[in-house]
Design a protein around this motif. Structure first.
Motif, PDB file in Angstrom:
ATOM      1  N   LYS A  82       0.860  -1.195   0.000  1.00 46.31           N
ATOM      2  CA  LYS A  82       0.000   0.000   0.000  1.00 46.31           C
ATOM      3  C   LYS A  82       0.895   1.244   0.000  1.00 46.31           C
ATOM      4  CE  LYS A  82      -2.693  -3.178   2.360  1.00 46.31           C
ATOM      5  NZ  LYS A  82      -4.031  -3.711   2.214  1.00 46.31           N
ATOM      6  N   PRO A  83       0.502   2.293  -0.704  1.00 50.26           N
ATOM      7  CA  PRO A  83       1.284   3.531  -0.675  1.00 50.26           C
ATOM      8  C   PRO A  83       1.305   4.138   0.733  1.00 50.26           C
ATOM      9  CG  PRO A  83      -0.267   3.536  -2.495  1.00 50.26           C
ATOM     10  CD  PRO A  83      -0.639   2.382  -1.620  1.00 50.26           C
ATOM     11  N   VAL A  84       2.436   4.715   1.100  1.00 51.36           N
ATOM     12  CA  VAL A  84       2.603   5.343   2.413  1.00 51.36           C
ATOM     13  C   VAL A  84       2.919   6.825   2.214  1.00 51.36           C
ATOM     14  CG1 VAL A  84       3.842   5.324   4.608  1.00 51.36           C
ATOM     15  CG2 VAL A  84       3.483   3.174   3.355  1.00 51.36           C
ATOM     16  N   ILE A  85       2.113   7.667   2.840  1.00 53.96           N
ATOM     17  CA  ILE A  85       2.288   9.121   2.761  1.00 53.96           C
ATOM     18  C   ILE A  85       2.769   9.635   4.116  1.00 53.96           C
ATOM     19  CG2 ILE A  85       1.182  11.341   2.294  1.00 53.96           C
ATOM     20  CD1 ILE A  85      -1.039   9.760   0.821  1.00 53.96           C
ATOM     21  N   ALA A  86       3.899  10.316   4.135  1.00 53.68           N
ATOM     22  CA  ALA A  86       4.374  10.947   5.369  1.00 53.68           C
ATOM     23  C   ALA A  86       3.682  12.291   5.542  1.00 53.68           C
ATOM     24  CB  ALA A  86       5.886  11.131   5.331  1.00 53.68           C
ATOM     25  N   ARG A  87       3.100  12.489   6.722  1.00 49.68           N
ATOM     26  CA  ARG A  87       2.457  13.764   7.076  1.00 49.68           C
ATOM     27  C   ARG A  87       3.395  14.446   8.075  1.00 49.68           C
ATOM     28  NH1 ARG A  87       0.293  15.761  11.495  1.00 49.68           N
ATOM     29  NH2 ARG A  87      -1.525  17.150  11.461  1.00 49.68           N
ATOM     30  N   VAL A  88       4.174  15.396   7.596  1.00 45.07           N
ATOM     31  CA  VAL A  88       5.277  15.948   8.397  1.00 45.07           C
ATOM     32  C   VAL A  88       4.895  17.324   8.942  1.00 45.07           C
ATOM     33  CG1 VAL A  88       7.744  16.435   8.455  1.00 45.07           C
ATOM     34  CG2 VAL A  88       6.853  14.725   6.854  1.00 45.07           C
ATOM     35  N   GLN A  89       4.748  17.379  10.269  1.00 43.94           N
ATOM     36  CA  GLN A  89       4.306  18.620  10.906  1.00 43.94           C
ATOM     37  C   GLN A  89       5.431  19.346  11.648  1.00 43.94           C
ATOM     38  OE1 GLN A  89       4.583  15.902  12.406  1.00 43.94           O
ATOM     39  NE2 GLN A  89       4.777  16.219  14.602  1.00 43.94           N
ATOM     40  N   GLY A  90       6.619  18.736  11.728  1.00 42.66           N
ATOM     41  CA  GLY A  90       7.719  19.347  12.482  1.00 42.66           C
ATOM     42  C   GLY A  90       9.057  18.851  11.971  1.00 42.66           C
ATOM     43  N   ILE A  91      10.052  18.885  12.823  1.00 40.87           N
ATOM     44  CA  ILE A  91      11.385  18.480  12.370  1.00 40.87           C
ATOM     45  C   ILE A  91      11.439  16.977  12.103  1.00 40.87           C
ATOM     46  CG2 ILE A  91      12.504  20.339  13.659  1.00 40.87           C
ATOM     47  CD1 ILE A  91      13.599  17.950  15.497  1.00 40.87           C
TER      48      ILE A  91
END
Length: 273
Positions: free
Chosen positions: A112-121
């Motif tokens: 399955k595709p994996v999306i990183a949701r990056v809110q900080g460092i």
């Protein structure tokens, strides 16, 4: 509702999972420790990824994090505690590096595709985690670095993910200087897909995830596997491999349905087979 994936012996769940409309959101949950990749957190995330891989209801995975940091990398206090071992920590260091490498590869190999949701460092192995995901969306306040060189520990394992996602000289600049780069620069060099304001992060990630979730899961899984397989091959071998994948894909029921729907000017009805 969020539910624990795994628990520490006396702490909050290390990874939270929330499923909605075929999208599984896995949230790193060590905010006070800047979501550093402890042995326990890596085990929890690996276990949840294995469960997601086997869950036919999940079409897309979002990897998120609680707190001000996405992930600050390895838990250096945990590693340092083993310097008093008889072997000065060698066996434990080997164990952790193998565990981390296996975790990163499991993301790449997840069907399955994996999306990183990056809110900080996202630094060191945390930056590696972002690079290992298939896609990444970050807020304009997010920052990225592979700063190991600054503390005498070159980011050699993060280097593997960076060198496969960034142009060579950009990857080397990050690795050799250890300097923090902002989200705009990360998007410019290809570490992330796009930058959004914090208030837009969830909606942007959800929109992207829903677009992918609407596709045939069989087609997406075939494509993801083939993408990473061909990257490691010489050009001629890559075309041979991709051609065989196309034949396999062409014989699938969803390809027959999708092509038929296109010709007949109607929406396809996926069977995921």
């Amino acid at each position: 509702m969020s539910q624990p994936a795994e628990k520490d012996t006396a702490a909050e769940p290390l990874v939270l999972r929330n499923d909605r409309n075929g999208i599984a959101t896995l949230t790193l949950n060590r905010p006070a420790q800047r979501n550093c990749l402890s042995e326990g957190l890596m085990s929890a995330l690996s276990d949840e990824l294995a469960r997601v891989a086997a869950d036919a209801s999940v079409r897309v995975v979002v990897l998120a994090a609680n707190g001000p940091a996405f992930s600050s990398g390895h838990d250096l206090k945990e590693l340092t505690a083993h310097r008093s071992d008889a072997d000065r920590g060698r066996a434990y260091f080997q164990k952790i590096m193998r565990q981390c490498s296996a975790l990163m590869q499991s993301i790449v190999r997840l069907p399955k595709p994996v999306i990183a949701r990056v809110q900080g460092i996202a630094t060191a192995a945390g930056c590696q985690l972002v690079a290992s995901c298939d896609l990444a969306i970050a807020t304009d306040s997010a920052k990225f670095a592979t700063p190991g060189v600054n503390i005498g520990l070159f980011c050699s394992t993060p280097m593997v993910a960076l060198s496969r996602n960034l142009p060579r000289k950009h990857a080397m600049e990050m690795l050799l200087t250890g300097e923090m780069i902002d989200a705009a620069r990360a998007a410019e060099i290809g570490l992330i897909n796009r930058v959004v304001y914090s208030a837009e992060l969830d909606a942007t990630v959800r929109e992207l995830a829903e677009k992918i979730a609407a596709k045939s899961t069989l087609t997406v899984s075939i494509g993801k596997e083939a993408f990473y397989e061909q990257l490691e091959k010489p050009l001629s071998d890559a075309y041979d491999h991709a051609s065989e994948v196309m034949v396999k894909n062409m014989l699938a029921r969803d390809a027959e349905e999708g092509i038929g729907a296109f010709i007949e000017k109607r929406d396809p009805k996926w069977e995921d087979r």
